[in-house]
Motif scaffolding. Structure first.
Motif, mmCIF file in Angstrom:
data_model
loop_
_atom_site.group_PDB
_atom_site.id
_atom_site.type_symbol
_atom_site.label_atom_id
_atom_site.label_comp_id
_atom_site.label_asym_id
_atom_site.label_seq_id
_atom_site.Cartn_x
_atom_site.Cartn_y
_atom_site.Cartn_z
ATOM 1 N N LEU A 29 -1.486 1.628 8.512
ATOM 2 C CA LEU A 29 -2.421 0.169 8.690
ATOM 3 C C LEU A 29 -1.843 -0.470 9.794
ATOM 4 O O LEU A 29 -2.797 -1.122 10.389
ATOM 5 N N TYR A 30 -0.779 -0.584 9.994
ATOM 6 C CA TYR A 30 -0.071 -1.048 11.339
ATOM 7 C C TYR A 30 -0.201 -0.126 12.489
ATOM 8 O O TYR A 30 -0.785 -0.813 13.472
ATOM 9 N N ASP A 32 1.419 1.409 4.460
ATOM 10 C CA ASP A 32 1.695 0.207 5.331
ATOM 11 C C ASP A 32 1.914 0.631 6.698
ATOM 12 O O ASP A 32 1.192 -0.203 7.454
ATOM 13 N N HIS A 51 0.772 -1.264 0.034
ATOM 14 C CA HIS A 51 0.129 0.028 -0.066
ATOM 15 C C HIS A 51 0.955 1.179 0.164
ATOM 16 O O HIS A 51 0.340 2.339 0.053
#
Length: 105
Positions: A79-80, A76, A71
């Motif tokens: 999203l984490y 990325d 992404h």
């Protein structure tokens, strides 16, 4: 009743302070060079989730289980980081709630 006014405040103060720290961590991360160590601060800020990720990754023979890929670098990590901050803030809420119960039975 003066004592009742402050009852149960730590359960809100601890997660609020942590979220402020996490927001600062994200801003600092987003404004640094995207090298191999830039994300270290994010993982330290979400240490309980990082520990779970390391254990799962080791058990499955992967490098990371919770960090998405594909992404883009910032997305990325976002999203984490966002769910990891939510879980860690929840842990701080639980600790604050426990302390509040001990202080005000």
């Amino acid at each position: 009743m003066k004592g009742q006014r402050h009852k149960g405040r730590l359960r809100y103060i601890l997660p609020a302070l942590y979220i402020a720290f996490a927001v600062y961590g994200w801003i600092d991360f987003a404004n640094t060079n995207h090298d191999g160590l830039a994300n270290l601060g994010l993982f330290v800020a979400t240490l309980p989730v990082t520990a779970v990720d390391l254990i799962l990754a080791y058990a499955l023979g992967e490098t990371s289980v919770l960090m998405p890929e594909g992404h883009g670098y910032l997305m990325d990590h976002a999203l984490y980081y966002v769910p990891a901050v939510a879980v860690t803030a929840s842990l701080f809420w639980l600790v604050g709630r426990s302390v509040d119960r001990l202080r005000h039975p």
